[in-house]
Structures are given as structure tokens and as C-alpha cells.
Design a protein around this motif. Sequence first.
Motif, PDB file in Angstrom:
ATOM      1  N   ILE A 176       9.452  -2.578  -2.851  1.00 51.94           N
ATOM      2  CA  ILE A 176       8.069  -2.233  -3.166  1.00 51.94           C
ATOM      3  C   ILE A 176       7.097  -3.354  -2.754  1.00 51.94           C
ATOM      4  O   ILE A 176       6.040  -3.088  -2.169  1.00 51.94           O
ATOM      5  N   VAL A 177       7.427  -4.607  -3.018  1.00 53.38           N
ATOM      6  CA  VAL A 177       6.526  -5.697  -2.655  1.00 53.38           C
ATOM      7  C   VAL A 177       6.413  -5.811  -1.140  1.00 53.38           C
ATOM      8  O   VAL A 177       5.311  -5.964  -0.586  1.00 53.38           O
ATOM      9  N   ASP A 178       7.538  -5.711  -0.445  1.00 58.55           N
ATOM     10  CA  ASP A 178       7.510  -5.768   1.020  1.00 58.55           C
ATOM     11  C   ASP A 178       6.662  -4.643   1.593  1.00 58.55           C
ATOM     12  O   ASP A 178       5.911  -4.847   2.562  1.00 58.55           O
ATOM     13  N   MET A 179       6.770  -3.465   0.996  1.00 57.11           N
ATOM     14  CA  MET A 179       5.988  -2.337   1.509  1.00 57.11           C
ATOM     15  C   MET A 179       4.490  -2.588   1.365  1.00 57.11           C
ATOM     16  O   MET A 179       3.709  -2.331   2.290  1.00 57.11           O
ATOM     17  N   ILE A 180       4.067  -3.080   0.198  1.00 57.15           N
ATOM     18  CA  ILE A 180       2.631  -3.303  -0.005  1.00 57.15           C
ATOM     19  C   ILE A 180       2.139  -4.448   0.867  1.00 57.15           C
ATOM     20  O   ILE A 180       0.990  -4.437   1.340  1.00 57.15           O
ATOM     21  N   ASP A 182       3.140  -4.844   3.845  1.00 58.48           N
ATOM     22  CA  ASP A 182       2.929  -4.161   5.121  1.00 58.48           C
ATOM     23  C   ASP A 182       1.681  -3.290   5.098  1.00 58.48           C
ATOM     24  O   ASP A 182       0.981  -3.161   6.103  1.00 58.48           O
ATOM     25  N   VAL A 183       1.395  -2.679   3.956  1.00 60.30           N
ATOM     26  CA  VAL A 183       0.159  -1.893   3.819  1.00 60.30           C
ATOM     27  C   VAL A 183      -1.044  -2.793   4.039  1.00 60.30           C
ATOM     28  O   VAL A 183      -2.001  -2.436   4.750  1.00 60.30           O
ATOM     29  N   GLU A 192      -7.807   1.176  -0.465  1.00 59.41           N
ATOM     30  CA  GLU A 192      -7.464   1.425  -1.862  1.00 59.41           C
ATOM     31  C   GLU A 192      -6.039   1.959  -1.990  1.00 59.41           C
ATOM     32  O   GLU A 192      -5.616   2.829  -1.228  1.00 59.41           O
ATOM     33  N   VAL A 193      -5.327   1.439  -2.973  1.00 52.66           N
ATOM     34  CA  VAL A 193      -3.938   1.810  -3.219  1.00 52.66           C
ATOM     35  C   VAL A 193      -3.756   2.109  -4.702  1.00 52.66           C
ATOM     36  O   VAL A 193      -4.359   1.443  -5.562  1.00 52.66           O
ATOM     37  N   ALA A 194      -2.945   3.119  -5.004  1.00 54.06           N
ATOM     38  CA  ALA A 194      -2.565   3.412  -6.390  1.00 54.06           C
ATOM     39  C   ALA A 194      -1.045   3.551  -6.435  1.00 54.06           C
ATOM     40  O   ALA A 194      -0.450   4.200  -5.571  1.00 54.06           O
ATOM     41  N   ILE A 195      -0.423   2.929  -7.415  1.00 58.74           N
ATOM     42  CA  ILE A 195       1.032   2.981  -7.556  1.00 58.74           C
ATOM     43  C   ILE A 195       1.381   3.380  -8.983  1.00 58.74           C
ATOM     44  O   ILE A 195       0.843   2.831  -9.952  1.00 58.74           O
ATOM     45  N   THR A 196       2.279   4.345  -9.117  1.00 59.37           N
ATOM     46  CA  THR A 196       2.845   4.665 -10.426  1.00 59.37           C
ATOM     47  C   THR A 196       4.293   4.199 -10.451  1.00 59.37           C
ATOM     48  O   THR A 196       5.013   4.299  -9.460  1.00 59.37           O
ATOM     49  N   ARG A 197       4.703   3.686 -11.604  1.00 53.56           N
ATOM     50  CA  ARG A 197       6.085   3.234 -11.792  1.00 53.56           C
ATOM     51  C   ARG A 197       6.665   3.872 -13.043  1.00 53.56           C
ATOM     52  O   ARG A 197       6.017   3.926 -14.084  1.00 53.56           O
ATOM     53  N   GLU A 198       7.878   4.393 -12.926  1.00 53.97           N
ATOM     54  CA  GLU A 198       8.584   4.956 -14.080  1.00 53.97           C
ATOM     55  C   GLU A 198       7.763   6.055 -14.777  1.00 53.97           C
ATOM     56  O   GLU A 198       7.628   6.061 -16.010  1.00 53.97           O
ATOM     57  N   LEU A 199       7.231   6.978 -14.007  1.00 58.40           N
ATOM     58  CA  LEU A 199       6.423   8.066 -14.566  1.00 58.40           C
ATOM     59  C   LEU A 199       7.161   8.808 -15.674  1.00 58.40           C
ATOM     60  O   LEU A 199       8.340   9.144 -15.522  1.00 58.40           O
ATOM     61  N   ALA A 211      -5.817  -3.020  -1.715  1.00 57.71           N
ATOM     62  CA  ALA A 211      -4.412  -3.294  -1.406  1.00 57.71           C
ATOM     63  C   ALA A 211      -4.011  -4.733  -1.739  1.00 57.71           C
ATOM     64  O   ALA A 211      -2.944  -4.972  -2.323  1.00 57.71           O
ATOM     65  N   ALA A 212      -4.841  -5.692  -1.378  1.00 58.24           N
ATOM     66  CA  ALA A 212      -4.508  -7.090  -1.649  1.00 58.24           C
ATOM     67  C   ALA A 212      -4.414  -7.355  -3.146  1.00 58.24           C
ATOM     68  O   ALA A 212      -3.539  -8.097  -3.610  1.00 58.24           O
ATOM     69  N   GLY A 213      -5.304  -6.745  -3.908  1.00 55.44           N
ATOM     70  CA  GLY A 213      -5.279  -6.909  -5.355  1.00 55.44           C
ATOM     71  C   GLY A 213      -4.051  -6.270  -5.989  1.00 55.44           C
ATOM     72  O   GLY A 213      -3.459  -6.812  -6.932  1.00 55.44           O
ATOM     73  N   VAL A 214      -3.651  -5.104  -5.478  1.00 56.37           N
ATOM     74  CA  VAL A 214      -2.448  -4.438  -5.984  1.00 56.37           C
ATOM     75  C   VAL A 214      -1.216  -5.288  -5.688  1.00 56.37           C
ATOM     76  O   VAL A 214      -0.307  -5.403  -6.519  1.00 56.37           O
ATOM     77  N   LEU A 215      -1.191  -5.909  -4.521  1.00 55.58           N
ATOM     78  CA  LEU A 215      -0.078  -6.801  -4.189  1.00 55.58           C
ATOM     79  C   LEU A 215      -0.008  -7.950  -5.191  1.00 55.58           C
ATOM     80  O   LEU A 215       1.077  -8.313  -5.669  1.00 55.58           O
ATOM     81  N   ASP A 216      -1.164  -8.508  -5.540  1.00 67.46           N
ATOM     82  CA  ASP A 216      -1.196  -9.585  -6.538  1.00 67.46           C
ATOM     83  C   ASP A 216      -0.673  -9.094  -7.892  1.00 67.46           C
ATOM     84  O   ASP A 216       0.060  -9.807  -8.590  1.00 67.46           O
TER      85      ASP A 216
END
Length: 289
Positions: A176-180, A182-183, A192-199, A211-216
Motif C-alpha cells: 500500500i505505501v509503495d503504491m501511494i 507511485d500515485v 486527491e486520494v481516498a483510502i478505506t482499510r478494513e471496511l 496524495a502526498a498528505g495521504v502518504l504521510d
Amino acid sequence: MNSEIARSDVGGGVLYIVATPIGNLEDITARAERVLASVDFIAAEDTRHSGRLLQALAIRRPLVALHDHNERERAASVLDRIVAGESAALISDAGTPLISDPGYILVRQARERGVRVVPVPGVSALTSALSVAGLPTDRFTFIGFLPAKRSGRQAALDSLKHDVATLVFYESPHRIVDMIEDVVAVFGEHREVAITRELTKTFESFYGGAAAGVLDQLQADPNATKGEFVVMVQGAQPRSEEQPGVDVDKMLRLLCQELPVKKAARIGAELTGVSRNDLYQRALALKDE
């Protein structure tokens, strides 16, 4: 109540495609429970995993393994039983079968053999994630899993960077981190990116923003590399209707002096990025004038 909707029978010679919960057991539908309890056998991606689900639902039906590695060989024998009059349900480990899960070969062959295939709708990580993302949902493109290697992943993302639809991906915790990263590299740090985990599960999480903020956010969260992820990326901004400084009417008049309208519109579209159909209609209007 419509009798077709209210019907409670499960007939033989039918393949049911049954959605199961992606985490919270309460998301199982009453119809899905009834079908699973009534069919002659269930084709499951992982019989051990599905066995625990059925045990929790107090359902005891024979299970047949049908997964990525054996589907091509096993589909015929499953369908032979259905053609002979048995009823069967197809389930995946979680969510709706065939959505980045096995089942395509089975359903395709069922259609070719004239077997009735009936959907039993329910939860899907794809639609569940989109419903809470806060990104446009009037148009989206579901990609599923990207290539595992960085070069292939970046090439796939590069082919999508001008798509104006919201992009939806599934991703595993160890990538997941590698993918973001790359994004950010391909789409830019401000997309803009939105990610859900363990829905629907106990540790359901949401990450959103540039995207940069989501990576952080991911790098700062010690639990961010655990669980199942749906990644949604805002689509690209639509191209400007006209290239700056281009007088579309003047261009069309000049082209139409030498070329048929259809060809003039095609060349104009290549030069400006404006829709060929829009240019064709405009060229016809100019000729009428």
C-alpha cells in the motif's frame, strides 16, 4: 408484494452468485442466507474460510473448492451437476464473486451451456468504499489490483493519469505505501486520494486528502500496513474545450474549404482536443450560415 421478488424457492439447475459479508456478519442478506441454506452444494474460493462463515450462520451444506488455480479444470464438473438438476451457489472469501475474485470462467461456461445464472446481491468493497470516499461517483473506473512490481505499476498508472473518472483499486497491505508513492510520482502530490482499510471491521479506517498528505498519514500510522485496502483516486481535470489562442470557427472554415466536413472535424479534434462530434456539428452549422 411482487411475487417474483418475494419468491422463497430455490430451484434446481440454477447457479446462484451470492455476495457475502466483507467483515461484519450482520451484512449478510436474508436472501443470501436462505439461498446458501437451500442449495445442493456451494462452490467456495477457500472452503476453510467459507466453512467458518457457514458455521457462524448455522448452515451445513457440502462445499466444493473453486479458486484461481483450479477453476478452469473444475468448472465443467460443477456445471455437469447443475445441468443434471442440482442447485449451486458460488461465493468468494468476502464480498461479491467475480469482482477481483474467481468465478468468471464458471459463469462464462454456464452461459455457454444455457445454465440459468442468478445474482444474489449484497455487499461489495468496491461500492462500499465509493459511498464514503467523498469523490465523484457518477463515473468511475474499477482497475482492481495493479502489477506487483514498481515498473509495471507505474506504467499502469501512467496509462490512467488522464482518465477523468474516479479510479478505484484494490491493494494488499505490504504494497500500500509503495503504491501511494507511485500515485504521487505519476499523478502528482496534489491529486486527491481516498483510502478505506478494513471496511465494516473493528479497525475500519479512512485516509483522505492530497496524495502526498495521504502518504504521510499512512507512513505515520503503525497499523496502516495491516488489512485490506480500497484506494480511490480523483480523476483528471477534463481537457479545456479549446486550446488557448485557437479560433475554432476560423480553423473549421479553413479546413472545410479543402476537406469534407467529417474529415475537417477529425483533424480539428486532433489539433485542439475538442470532441470530434462537437466539431462536426459546429462545422455543419458554419456551412449553413
